[in-house]
Design a protein around this motif. Sequence first.
Motif, mmCIF file in Angstrom:
data_model
loop_
_atom_site.group_PDB
_atom_site.id
_atom_site.type_symbol
_atom_site.label_atom_id
_atom_site.label_comp_id
_atom_site.label_asym_id
_atom_site.label_seq_id
_atom_site.Cartn_x
_atom_site.Cartn_y
_atom_site.Cartn_z
ATOM 1 N N LYS A 35 0.881 -1.197 0.039
ATOM 2 C CA LYS A 35 0.045 -0.012 0.008
ATOM 3 C C LYS A 35 0.782 1.403 -0.037
ATOM 4 C CE LYS A 35 -4.541 -1.081 1.142
ATOM 5 N NZ LYS A 35 -4.561 -2.056 -0.138
ATOM 6 N N CYS A 36 0.441 2.281 -0.829
ATOM 7 C CA CYS A 36 1.034 3.640 -0.820
ATOM 8 C C CYS A 36 0.362 4.603 -0.435
ATOM 9 C CB CYS A 36 1.697 3.820 -2.340
ATOM 10 S SG CYS A 36 0.271 4.101 -3.389
ATOM 11 N N ARG A 37 0.510 5.846 -0.257
ATOM 12 C CA ARG A 37 -0.351 6.862 0.048
ATOM 13 C C ARG A 37 -0.823 7.661 -1.026
ATOM 14 N NH1 ARG A 37 2.688 10.549 3.227
ATOM 15 N NH2 ARG A 37 0.938 11.208 4.469
ATOM 16 N N CYS A 38 -0.588 7.454 -2.240
ATOM 17 C CA CYS A 38 -1.032 8.143 -3.242
ATOM 18 C C CYS A 38 -2.658 8.345 -3.343
ATOM 19 C CB CYS A 38 -0.884 7.300 -4.743
ATOM 20 S SG CYS A 38 0.959 7.105 -4.929
ATOM 21 N N ARG A 39 -3.333 7.638 -3.092
ATOM 22 C CA ARG A 39 -4.861 7.755 -2.872
ATOM 23 C C ARG A 39 -5.398 8.842 -1.908
ATOM 24 N NH1 ARG A 39 -9.384 4.463 -4.117
ATOM 25 N NH2 ARG A 39 -8.087 2.686 -5.101
ATOM 26 N N ILE A 62 -5.213 6.121 -9.801
ATOM 27 C CA ILE A 62 -4.646 7.339 -8.863
ATOM 28 C C ILE A 62 -3.268 7.319 -8.873
ATOM 29 C CG2 ILE A 62 -4.797 8.466 -7.033
ATOM 30 C CD1 ILE A 62 -7.757 7.654 -6.968
ATOM 31 N N CYS A 63 -2.677 6.200 -8.582
ATOM 32 C CA CYS A 63 -1.232 5.959 -8.075
ATOM 33 C C CYS A 63 -0.493 5.687 -9.465
ATOM 34 C CB CYS A 63 -0.980 4.515 -7.372
ATOM 35 S SG CYS A 63 0.636 4.374 -7.266
ATOM 36 N N PRO A 64 0.477 6.522 -9.910
ATOM 37 C CA PRO A 64 1.356 6.405 -10.998
ATOM 38 C C PRO A 64 2.096 5.135 -11.016
ATOM 39 C CG PRO A 64 2.382 8.005 -9.492
ATOM 40 C CD PRO A 64 0.997 7.651 -8.960
ATOM 41 N N GLY A 65 2.230 4.418 -10.015
ATOM 42 C CA GLY A 65 3.161 3.524 -9.771
ATOM 43 C C GLY A 65 4.585 3.595 -9.193
ATOM 44 N N HIS A 66 5.224 2.791 -8.370
ATOM 45 C CA HIS A 66 6.063 2.928 -7.635
ATOM 46 C C HIS A 66 7.134 1.979 -8.168
ATOM 47 C CE1 HIS A 66 4.090 5.362 -5.120
ATOM 48 N NE2 HIS A 66 3.030 4.583 -5.113
ATOM 49 N N GLU A 67 8.668 2.547 -8.146
ATOM 50 C CA GLU A 67 9.829 1.667 -8.584
ATOM 51 C C GLU A 67 10.110 0.888 -7.171
ATOM 52 O OE1 GLU A 67 13.060 3.539 -9.493
ATOM 53 O OE2 GLU A 67 14.461 1.870 -9.756
ATOM 54 N N PRO A 205 1.715 -0.383 -8.929
ATOM 55 C CA PRO A 205 0.786 0.576 -8.048
ATOM 56 C C PRO A 205 0.593 -0.036 -6.728
ATOM 57 C CG PRO A 205 -0.591 -0.671 -9.594
ATOM 58 C CD PRO A 205 1.034 -1.100 -10.013
ATOM 59 N N GLY A 206 0.405 1.132 -5.760
ATOM 60 C CA GLY A 206 -0.079 0.713 -4.441
ATOM 61 C C GLY A 206 -1.337 0.951 -4.209
ATOM 62 N N ASP A 207 -2.249 1.050 -4.873
ATOM 63 C CA ASP A 207 -3.536 1.769 -4.651
ATOM 64 C C ASP A 207 -4.751 0.632 -4.825
ATOM 65 O OD1 ASP A 207 -3.484 2.242 -7.062
ATOM 66 O OD2 ASP A 207 -4.496 3.905 -7.311
HETATM 67 ZN ZN LIG Z 1 1.108 5.159 -5.101
#
Ligand SMILES: [Zn+2]
Length: 371
Positions: A35-39, A62-67, A205-207
């Motif tokens: 999980k990421c915080r983009c959302r 919404i999340c552009p994706g993470h390396e 992505p993490g969303d």
């Molecule tokens: Zn994200």
Amino acid sequence: MTDQGKDLSELRRHTFGNSVDRYVLKKLVQKIFKKCRCRKIRGRESHATDENSEPKTSASRICPGHERALDIHKTVHDLDVREEGISTLMCYLELHPYEWVENLQPVYATCKLQCYGGPAQLQAVAKKCPPVAVAIAKQKMEGETFSYRSSVEFDIIELSDSMGWDSGPVKRELRLLQWNLQPGGASKTGVMVEFSDLTFHFRSPGDLTEDEMDGVIDFLHHRVVKQEKTELFQLDLLHSSLKSAAHRNYWMCCDEANMAKSDKLRGFIEDYFENDKSVEMRMSEAEENSLEDSTSRDLGQLVLDIRQFINLYGHEHSLNGRVIARVFHGIASPCFPSLTWGRVRRFWRCHLGVDFNSILKIATKELIGLR
Ligand SMILES: [Zn+2]
């Protein structure tokens, strides 16, 4: 090829060595789509419409994706799945119409930066190199102190992603810290930068919503099961085809070619490569037969062996149905290597004749019964 089919069980082991349980896939999927915080940060206004909608392609998220990077050694042991097996699963995710991940070249993700000039040099490096400053700041927030330290270690991929940068240029910048570049030539600065710990490297992505995560797990599980069935079916088909065309002994086929057998074999081979539909159809038939086959065998001894195995090893090792089925078929895995378990003669390959998935089911039942 012997007609007792011993080598058939040997070949089957390769297929079962690559199969993965659903709960293991879940663990992997949770690591890949952490999980990421983009959302939270970007998606507040569209939040209400977002939850219930269809899964999204990478372009419409919404999340552009993470390396990201997952330590290969650690992941292999966490999941008890071989490196090639994990890479294959990652490829399935990339080839999915939604392109869930983008696989990148494996990289060394741990960066260790050491200053022979002592803590003062580390402070000076942090001042002129933002990634080092951020790495130190993050560790300070977690309670580390740097007043007397002349080295720092961090995950370069995670750090770059948190700064919104690609890891490539950040790595280059860090490597350059080792050199004073002057018109007359380069000299060493007394800063050592080393990278270690090879990782699976990808963008994801993490969303993902819970439903989307379940969807991804289902997709992978379906692929794995289908792959196993196809391989087993093709193996059986090949075995029975060759057997039907083979002579009982080599001295019976010395002088003349048997055209009838040769044509029959050719028919089988054409069928094998050209006729996908008939393969699918006969696959389901074969599956039913294999279950009937194994239930009629000496399952009593199997259950006794499973119980004894659990009694002996259940305390020190985290066992599951697949682990037991693998040992009973003599299939090594990262956490149960053949070097160690191959010596346990009592159990290693002790039920080669019983269908792998039947052992898996019975052992799982036994383990659940103990909990
Ligand atoms: Zn994200």
